[in-house]
Write an enzyme that holds these catalytic residues in place. Structure first.
Site, mmCIF file in Angstrom:
data_model
loop_
_atom_site.group_PDB
_atom_site.id
_atom_site.type_symbol
_atom_site.label_atom_id
_atom_site.label_comp_id
_atom_site.label_asym_id
_atom_site.label_seq_id
_atom_site.Cartn_x
_atom_site.Cartn_y
_atom_site.Cartn_z
ATOM 1 N N GLY A 247 99.646 -24.341 -114.991
ATOM 2 C CA GLY A 247 98.545 -24.929 -114.232
ATOM 3 C C GLY A 247 98.628 -26.409 -113.944
ATOM 4 C CD GLU A 284 101.423 -17.948 -119.390
ATOM 5 O OE1 GLU A 284 100.823 -17.921 -118.289
ATOM 6 O OE2 GLU A 284 101.055 -17.281 -120.355
ATOM 7 N NE ARG A 287 100.434 -26.064 -108.110
ATOM 8 C CZ ARG A 287 99.944 -25.347 -107.090
ATOM 9 N NH1 ARG A 287 100.345 -25.582 -105.876
ATOM 10 N NH2 ARG A 287 99.044 -24.406 -107.317
ATOM 11 C CE1 TYR A 327 95.573 -20.232 -102.292
ATOM 12 C CE2 TYR A 327 97.669 -21.209 -101.659
ATOM 13 C CZ TYR A 327 96.955 -20.193 -102.249
ATOM 14 O OH TYR A 327 97.618 -19.142 -102.801
ATOM 15 C CB CYS A 354 100.167 -15.482 -81.929
ATOM 16 S SG CYS A 354 101.698 -15.626 -81.021
ATOM 17 C CD GLU A 355 96.781 -15.355 -87.663
ATOM 18 O OE1 GLU A 355 95.740 -15.893 -88.097
ATOM 19 O OE2 GLU A 355 97.259 -14.304 -88.097
HETATM 20 N N1 LLP Z 1 100.469 -18.230 -115.791
HETATM 21 C C1 LLP Z 1 99.660 -17.388 -115.126
HETATM 22 C C2 LLP Z 1 99.077 -16.263 -115.844
HETATM 23 C C3 LLP Z 1 99.372 -17.607 -113.763
HETATM 24 O O1 LLP Z 1 98.574 -16.775 -113.126
HETATM 25 C C4 LLP Z 1 99.973 -18.710 -113.103
HETATM 26 C C5 LLP Z 1 99.697 -18.969 -111.683
HETATM 27 C C6 LLP Z 1 100.829 -19.545 -113.833
HETATM 28 C C7 LLP Z 1 101.056 -19.282 -115.179
HETATM 29 C C8 LLP Z 1 101.524 -20.729 -113.235
HETATM 30 O O2 LLP Z 1 100.630 -21.677 -112.761
HETATM 31 P P1 LLP Z 1 101.203 -23.085 -112.213
HETATM 32 O O3 LLP Z 1 101.852 -23.808 -113.376
HETATM 33 O O4 LLP Z 1 102.187 -22.778 -111.158
HETATM 34 O O5 LLP Z 1 100.003 -23.759 -111.705
HETATM 35 N N2 LLP Z 1 99.567 -19.741 -104.698
HETATM 36 C C9 LLP Z 1 98.757 -20.797 -105.257
HETATM 37 C C10 LLP Z 1 98.904 -20.889 -106.748
HETATM 38 C C11 LLP Z 1 98.575 -19.590 -107.477
HETATM 39 C C12 LLP Z 1 98.781 -19.670 -108.957
HETATM 40 C C13 LLP Z 1 98.638 -18.346 -109.586
HETATM 41 N N3 LLP Z 1 98.893 -18.275 -110.995
HETATM 42 C C14 LLP Z 1 99.122 -22.108 -104.560
HETATM 43 O O6 LLP Z 1 99.982 -22.105 -103.694
HETATM 44 O O7 LLP Z 1 98.539 -23.147 -104.846
#
Ligand code: LLP
Length: 426
Positions: A247, A284, A287, A327, A354-355
């Site tokens: 996150g 985990e 990003r 987003y 086309c959007e």
């Molecule tokens: N662990 C779990 C259970 C998750 O659902 C996620 C992301 C992560 C770890 C990794 O989170 P990160 O470190 O990447 O923030 N598509 C969206 C982001 C969706 C994230 C979903 N879950 C975007 O482009 O901002």
């Protein structure tokens, strides 16, 4: 040589007015492989990973790269070689880990909707842990494991009900979200898990959202999680590992998330103070490991001046870069070559799809003309992995740069590739 790194992107720099990723000139890659083209920096990924490792120095830490951020095989191979495990959310992601040479014994399986088939597949592969998201899932997992003659290692994902202060679509740790087991139900869920024949309790986890730019939500969620660990262990159920999810945000547009090492020093001080400092920890991140390692090169096709808006039409689109459409996300856009003799104007940078939702950047001041190439920054995470074939557009090619080496890690998809699975009527 004059080299000016882009702010927040130490491995993306202008050298003599030409954009480089590490030691590779990006326009050479675009010339050779066409556009749209994703280019990633291994040095950037290595440094992002090292920041977490520094933060946890001297601790028992297992990093599971959240591969949904970018699941291209070579990216997984890179993280596997660095010793990482993976956070997966589908049987397909497990197959990718195996195809990339990842170790299934370092895999954790998250997600609210695991199917029985996926559970069997993961048990068969011998994964490290199922991060269970509901009480109903505990029952099904126990049944599936028992039938397979195995015991499933489980952690329960707690929904700590804290506000991560991020976009509502990527906030996951609030009461109204579909994720995890409510804080108040967690102890009962652990008691049930401990009683079920097919399960073995090994850990506890949370994941409160994505693109989090403050430490406070983590600190609050950690406090609440540790309260639960105390209560669960007092009930006679040992918790071997504590998983803090992912996150942590990145800088897209002047965002100032804490550095991974600083954040973890702060969190570990709290964890130490509460007497949990010697536990096995897991994280985990997705990003924050890959987001700012990548850019997407696109070519300007047309300039279309208008009364209200000027449009800069490029060859990348919402199928390649879905985050702005989904987003309202901001990605910085910079030229590959410093402009010469062209007047700057303010444009909406849009794709050919086309959007009207197909935009990549709004109100950007750019000095461009058709044929120029632009780089869309912060495109390492949730771009290629969320890309689609909408409008029968083949997915872009990908390059992983390591110093002066440029590895082609994905070829451009052809139209035939996009309809390979389809069957004509007799
Ligand atoms: N662990 C779990 C259970 C998750 O659902 C996620 C992301 C992560 C770890 C990794 O989170 P990160 O470190 O990447 O923030 N598509 C969206 C982001 C969706 C994230 C979903 N879950 C975007 O482009 O901002």
């Amino acid at each position: 040589m004059t080299s000016t790194a882009l702010p927040g992107h130490p491995h993306i720099a202008y050298r003599h007015n030409e954009l480089f990723v590490e030691d590779v000139r990006v326009s050479d890659l675009a010339q050779a492989h066409g556009t749209p083209l994703f280019v990633y920096s291994t040095a950037s990924m290595r440094e992002a990973l090292a920041a977490y490792q520094r933060g946890f120095a001297g601790r028992k830490l297992h990093i599971c790269y959240a591969m949904k951020a970018n699941s291209s095989l070579a990216m997984l191979q890179f993280f596997a070689r660095q010793g990482c495990g993976f956070d997966i959310v589908s049987g397909g992601e497990l197959e990718r880990v195996l195809a990339a040479g990842g170790d299934p014994a370092k895999v954790i399986f998250s997600g609210v909707g695991k199917t029985r088939a996926e559970m069997r597949q993961a048990l068969q592969a011998g994964i490290l842990c199922f991060n269970v998201e509901s009480e109903a899932e505990l029952e099904v997992l126990s049944e599936v494991a028992t039938a397979a003659g195995r015991t499933a290692p489980v952690s329960i994902r707690v929904n700590p009900n804290v506000d991560p202060k991020t976009h509502p679509y990527i906030s996951t740790g609030l009461k109204g979200n579909k994720f995890g087991v409510a804080h108040e139900r967690t102890l009962a869920a652990y008691q049930r898990a401990a009683a079920l024949p097919g399960l073995r309790v090994v850990g506890i986890d949370f994941h409160i959202g994505s693109q989090i730019t403050e430490a406070t939500p983590y600190l609050d969620a950690t406090d609440r999680l540790l309260d639960l660990v105390e209560a669960i262990e007092a009930a006679g159920i040992p918790i071997h590992h504590i998983d803090f999810g992912g996150g942590l945000g990145i800088n897209y547009n002047g965002d100032t998330p804490p550095a991974a090492d600083a954040l973890w020093q702060q969190l570990l001080a709290k964890i130490d103070a509460r007497g949990f400092g010697d536990r096995q920890f897991m994280i985990e991140p997705g990003r924050s490991l890959v987001g700012n390692a990548g850019l997407c090169v696109t070519e300007v096709l047309y300039l279309k001046p208008g009364e209200e808006k000027n449009f800069c039409i490029v060859d990348a689109a919402m199928n390649d870069l879905p985050r702005p459409a989904m987003y309202q996300a901001f990605h910085a856009i910079v030229p590959l070559q410093a402009p010469t003799g062209v007047a700057a104007a303010v444009y909406d940078v849009v794709g050919p799809v086309c959007e009207s939702g197909d935009w990549i950047g709004r109100d950007r001041s750019l000095a461009v003309q058709p044929g120029d190439r632009l780089a869309v920054l912060s495109a390492g995470a949730y771009c290629m992995s969320m890309s689609s074939n909408y409008n029968t557009r083949g997915r872009a090619a990908e390059i992983l740069v390591d110093g002066a080496l440029a590895h082609l890690i994905r070829t451009r998809e052809t139209a035939q590739d996009t309809f390979r699975q389809e069957i004509l009527l007799p």
